[in-house]
Design a protein around this motif. Structure first.
Motif, PDB file in Angstrom:
ATOM      1  N   ARG A  50      48.307  37.822  50.038  1.00  0.00           N
ATOM      2  CA  ARG A  50      47.035  37.668  49.759  1.00  0.00           C
ATOM      3  C   ARG A  50      46.124  37.013  50.965  1.00  0.00           C
ATOM      4  NH1 ARG A  50      44.386  32.992  45.499  1.00  0.00           N
ATOM      5  NH2 ARG A  50      42.321  34.118  45.554  1.00  0.00           N
ATOM      6  N   LEU A  53      46.047  39.695  53.940  1.00  0.00           N
ATOM      7  CA  LEU A  53      44.913  40.719  53.622  1.00  0.00           C
ATOM      8  C   LEU A  53      43.618  40.368  53.868  1.00  0.00           C
ATOM      9  CD1 LEU A  53      46.627  42.826  50.647  1.00  0.00           C
ATOM     10  CD2 LEU A  53      46.517  43.634  53.082  1.00  0.00           C
ATOM     11  N   PHE A  57      40.552  41.433  56.475  1.00  0.00           N
ATOM     12  CA  PHE A  57      39.238  41.937  56.262  1.00  0.00           C
ATOM     13  C   PHE A  57      38.313  41.037  56.542  1.00  0.00           C
ATOM     14  CE2 PHE A  57      41.676  43.834  52.301  1.00  0.00           C
ATOM     15  CZ  PHE A  57      41.425  45.018  52.558  1.00  0.00           C
ATOM     16  N   TRP A 220      50.520  46.210  44.684  1.00  0.00           N
ATOM     17  CA  TRP A 220      49.709  46.432  45.774  1.00  0.00           C
ATOM     18  C   TRP A 220      48.385  46.814  45.504  1.00  0.00           C
ATOM     19  CZ3 TRP A 220      50.327  44.940  50.351  1.00  0.00           C
ATOM     20  CH2 TRP A 220      51.478  44.958  50.993  1.00  0.00           C
ATOM     21  N   ILE A 221      47.946  47.288  44.410  1.00  0.00           N
ATOM     22  CA  ILE A 221      46.539  47.424  43.634  1.00  0.00           C
ATOM     23  C   ILE A 221      46.055  46.166  43.440  1.00  0.00           C
ATOM     24  CG2 ILE A 221      45.317  48.245  41.901  1.00  0.00           C
ATOM     25  CD1 ILE A 221      47.201  50.889  41.759  1.00  0.00           C
ATOM     26  N   SER A 224      45.511  43.863  46.330  1.00  0.00           N
ATOM     27  CA  SER A 224      44.356  44.613  47.095  1.00  0.00           C
ATOM     28  C   SER A 224      42.980  43.822  46.576  1.00  0.00           C
ATOM     29  CB  SER A 224      44.235  45.829  47.358  1.00  0.00           C
ATOM     30  OG  SER A 224      45.188  46.531  47.946  1.00  0.00           O
ATOM     31  N   ALA A 227      42.953  40.222  47.272  1.00  0.00           N
ATOM     32  CA  ALA A 227      42.704  39.788  48.559  1.00  0.00           C
ATOM     33  C   ALA A 227      41.368  40.067  48.945  1.00  0.00           C
ATOM     34  CB  ALA A 227      43.649  40.629  49.505  1.00  0.00           C
ATOM     35  N   VAL A 228      40.555  41.296  48.547  1.00  0.00           N
ATOM     36  CA  VAL A 228      39.263  41.559  48.883  1.00  0.00           C
ATOM     37  C   VAL A 228      38.173  40.989  48.362  1.00  0.00           C
ATOM     38  CG1 VAL A 228      37.698  43.557  49.088  1.00  0.00           C
ATOM     39  CG2 VAL A 228      40.081  44.181  49.829  1.00  0.00           C
TER      40      VAL A 228
END
Length: 309
Positions: A50, A53, A57, A220-221, A224, A227-228
Motif C-alpha cells: 500500500r 504504490l 503515485f 491487486w485490484i 490499487s 493505494a490510489v
C-alpha cells in the motif's frame, strides 16, 4: 466592522468546506477497513505494498507539478518519525481487523480523540481543559462495556487501541509539519520512509521474497484502490485540511470513521459483523463523547474568532 465581519465569515466558510472535505476523507477511510478485510495477505505485506504504490503515485504527482522536495535536516527527522509511526499505525490497524472484525477495530479507533486530548496540552504547551478529562473517563466506560461483552476479541481490541494511539501521535506530528510544508511533500517523505522501514522489517523476518508480489488478481485490484484512493489522495487531502483545522478537530472527525465503516461492513459482510447490544452501547458512549467534545471546541473557537464591535 464590515471588513472584520467579511474576514470572519470567509474563515467560517473555509472551515466548513474543509470540514466537509474531511468527512469525505473519513468515509474513504471507513472503506479502507472493508478493503483490509477483503485482501487476503497479512497486514505487514499489505501495508508495505500500500505504502509503496502510494509513494510511487505521489512521486509521479510531484514530478508532474514540479514541486520542490527540498527540506531541512530538522524537518527530515520529523518526517522520519512520522513515517515510522504511520507505518506502525496501519500495520496494527489491519492486524486488528484480521484478528477480530471491522466493527471491533473501528470502534477502538474512536479512542484516538481521547489519546489526542491527553497529549495535545503537552504538545502545544496549553492548559488541560476540565471537560477533556471528564470525556476521557466516559471513553474508558465505553471501552469497558465493549471489552466486557466481546471478550473473544480482546487481542484485536488491544492491537486497535495501540493503532489509535499511534494515529493520535501521527496527527500531532503532521499538525506541526503542515504549517510550513506542502501536504504532497510531507506525504511523499512519510510514506517513503514507511516503505523503507517495513522493507527492513520484512528482511529481518526473512519474508523478503517473490511471494510479496505474487498475489491473486482480486488482491491487486483492492490494493490499487487502497493505494490510489484511500492512501495517496486521502493522505495528501487529510494533511492539507490541517492548514485550516486543528489536529484535535481532525482526530475528532476521524472518529466518525466507525459509523461509516460499520455501516459499510453490515452491508457487505452481513451477520459476520453483528455484535452484542452492549457493544453498540459502548461504541455510542464513545462517539457521543467525541461529538460533545467537538461541539464544545467549536463554541470556544467561535468565541475567540468573532471580532468585538
Amino acid at each position: 466592522m464590515d471588513v472584520w465581519l467579511f474576514i470572519y465569515f470567509k474563515m467560517q466558510k473555509d472551515r466548513i468546506l474543509n470540514l466537509l472535505h474531511l468527512h469525505f476523507i473519513v468515509f474513504i477511510w471507513g472503506f479502507t477497513a472493508i478493503l483490509g478485510k477483503l485482501i487476503t495477505i497479512d497486514s505487514l505485506p499489505l501495508v508495505w505494498i500500500r505504502m509503496g504504490l502510494a509513494t510511487l503515485f505521489i512521486a509521479i504527482y510531484l514530478l508532474f507539478t514540479k514541486f520542490s522536495i527540498k527540506i531541512s535536516r530538522k524537518t527530515f527527522w520529523w518526517l522520519l518519525g512520522g513515517g515510522v509511526v504511520v507505518a506502525l499505525h496501519w500495520v496494527t490497524f489491519f492486524l486488528a481487523i484480521k484478528v477480530s472484525t471491522v466493527s471491533v477495530a473501528l470502534a477502538m479507533m474512536s479512542t484516538g480523540a481521547f489519546f489526542t486530548a491527553l497529549m495535545e496540552p503537552f504538545w502545544y504547551k496549553r492548559k488541560i481543559i476540565g471537560y477533556e478529562i471528564f470525556f476521557g473517563l466516559l471513553v474508558v466506560v465505553g471501552l469497558y462495556l465493549i471489552f466486557k461483552v466481546e471478550a473473544q476479541y480482546v487481542f484485536g481490541m488491544t492491537i486497535a487501541l495501540i493503532s489509535a494511539f499511534l494515529a493520535a501521535v501521527f496527527s500531532l506530528i503532521n499538525g506541526k509539519l503542515v504549517q510550513n510544508h506542502r501536504p504532497s511533500v510531507i506525504s511523499f517523505y512519510e510514506l517513503g520512509v514507511g516503505v523503507l522501514f517495513l522493507s527492513i522489517v520484512l528482511i529481518v523476518k526473512g519474508d523478503w521474497n517473490m511471494s510479496l508480489v505474487v498475489l491473486p488478481t482480486s488482491d491487486w485490484i483492492y490494493l490499487s484502490i487502497l493505494a490510489v484512493v484511500c492512501t495517496a489522495y486521502a493522505f495528501i487531502a487529510s494533511v492539507k485540511v490541517m492548514k485550516i483545522l486543528t489536529p484535535y478537530t481532525v482526530m475528532l472527525t476521524t472518529n466518525l470513521e466507525p459509523v461509516y465503516g460499520i455501516l459499510l461492513a453490515w452491508f457487505i459482510f452481513g451477520s459476520e459483523e453483528k455484535m452484542k447490544p452492549m457493544f453498540y452501547v459502548g461504541a455510542l458512549i464513545i462517539l457521543s463523547t467525541v461529538i460533545a467534545n467537538g461541539i464544545l471546541k467549536q463554541r470556544a473557537n467561535i468565541k475567540k474568532r468573532v471580532p468585538k464591535i
